[in-house]
Structure formats: C-alpha cells, structure tokens
Design an enzyme around this catalytic site. Structure first.
Site, short mmCIF file in Angstrom:
data_model
loop_
_atom_site.label_atom_id
_atom_site.label_comp_id
_atom_site.label_asym_id
_atom_site.label_seq_id
_atom_site.Cartn_x
_atom_site.Cartn_y
_atom_site.Cartn_z
N ASP A 1 -0.27 5.18 0.78
CA ASP A 1 -0.61 6.18 1.80
C ASP A 1 -0.72 5.54 3.18
O ASP A 1 -1.50 4.61 3.39
CB ASP A 1 -1.93 6.87 1.45
CG ASP A 1 -1.86 7.66 0.15
OD1 ASP A 1 -0.92 8.46 0.01
OD2 ASP A 1 -2.73 7.47 -0.72
N ASP B 1 0.87 -1.16 0.00
CA ASP B 1 0.00 0.00 0.00
C ASP B 1 0.91 1.23 0.00
O ASP B 1 2.11 1.11 0.27
CB ASP B 1 -0.89 -0.02 1.25
CG ASP B 1 -1.66 1.26 1.45
OD1 ASP B 1 -2.41 1.65 0.54
OD2 ASP B 1 -1.47 1.89 2.50
#
Length: 223
Positions: free
Chosen positions: A13, A11
């Site tokens: 953010d 991922d």
C-alpha cells in the site's frame, strides 16, 4: 562465476498500489459503524503500513481494547466487501509498477518478495487480481509477524530465500518500512509517491521519485 542471490522486498500500500481511497473508505465505514468520530484523512494515511491493531490503537487511543478490536473487525468487513465488488480497481497498481516488477523479475539472480501490513487473505487477493502470482517468491504478512517496524518479516524472508542481509533491500513509502529495514540490517529505499512525506524517510539509504529510478538505485547500493 554466478551472481549471489539478491532479495528485493516490497511494501504494498502506497508503494506498488494506490489504495488510499480503499483504506480511507473502510476506516470511515468502521468508525461510522461504531458511531465514533472519523479520524482525519491525513491521520488515517499516517498509519498505513502498521498492522490493524496497532493502527487502531493510534487512531482511537481513548477507546478500550474491546472497542479497538471491534473497529478492526468492522474495517476488515468493509474492506473485504468493497474489494469483492471492485476487483483490481479496488487498489490499482501505480503507473509503471508492473513494468518495473517485470524488469526486476527477469534478472536471474534477483528474488522479489513482499513485506506488508496486509493480511494473507488481502495480499493473496490483490496479487491474484493483478496477475502477479509468479512474481513474488516470498510473502510476509501481518497474520504471522509483529507489526512493522519489527524486523521479523524481513528476517523470515531472508531465511526463506537464503539471502544475506548485505544482498537485500526493502522498498517502501513509510517510515515504518525504512525503520524495519534498518532493524534487520538491510538497505532501505524510500519512494516519494506514497503516504509518508519523503522527509519522514530518514532511515532510507536513498529515495526514488519514479519506478524507472529503482533498478539503477539497487545496482548502485549493491555495487
């Protein structure tokens, strides 16, 4: 005998970059542009990882689909303008992220990739700003997939890289990441420094507190 390929998906953010100021700022600008009450900071951070339409549906459930779509566009415009103005400072890498990526990238049988709720334009700009173009062999973005936690991003990354689910892992900071990993049948490793509290990462195989803990965690999972 050579090692089989192993895929490590990240991922972005809240996992690799600290973008909370950018996200909260753009979300505030979007709601202000439509003269709507701005959601609380905690509520904004709780939707990080979702694709924008799903995020707006959660943050403005009482608004029409048309208004939610206008919020999405206003967010994109504000986020893009701020990113152009600030460059790499818009979403700085967490300390230790670059070193960890370089360490994993140097392992011959490791392939690194991204699975993010960002748009392709946003992800490509971030990767370029931080000079990480050569690191990721697969980039799965919101433009081409259903929102997390649907497993489409991971399934596509596995197909692109020819990696077996048992030789893959998803690294993320939200429950959406861990649920997506579980749905795709791969290991999920949670990080404790992101936007969902560790207690929310119940589907994670394990949770790490620092970047140096990640390589040994991967080794343990795949041993």
């Amino acid at each position: 005998m050579s090692q089989p390929l192993h895929l490590i998906l990240f991922d972005v953010d809240g996992t690799l970059v600290d973008s909370q100021a950018a996200i909260v700022g753009a979300m505030t600008a979007a709601f202000d542009a439509l003269s709507l009450p701005v959601p609380a900071r905690a509520d904004i951070l709780s939707i990080v990882g979702l694709s924008l339409p799903q995020a707006m549906a959660r943050l403005a459930p009482g608004q029409s689909e048309t208004t939610q779509a206008r919020l999405v566009e206003a967010y994109k415009q504000s986020y893009h303008a701020t990113r152009l103005a600030l460059g790499a400072g818009h979403s700085p890498l967490y300390p230790g992220a670059r070193e960890m990526l370089e360490q994993l990238h140097a392992v011959p049988h490791y392939l690194l990739g991204v699975a993010t709720g960002k748009s392709k334009r946003g992800l490509d700009a971030l990767i370029e700003a931080h000079g990480l173009e050569r690191v990721f062999v697969t980039r799965q973005v919101a433009d081409h997939h259903p929102s997390k936690p649907h497993p489409s991003m991971i399934e596509t990354a596995l197909a692109e890289t020819g990696t077996a689910p048992g030789h893959a892992a998803m690294i993320g900071d939200t429950s959406f990441d861990m649920e997506m990993a579980a749905a795709a049948g791969i290991a999920g490793i949670g990080v404790s420094w992101g936007y969902h509290p560790p207690r929310a990462l119940s589907r994670a195989r394990c949770i790490v507190d620092t970047f140096p803990q990640l390589p040994p965690a991967l080794t343990q999972i795949w041993t």
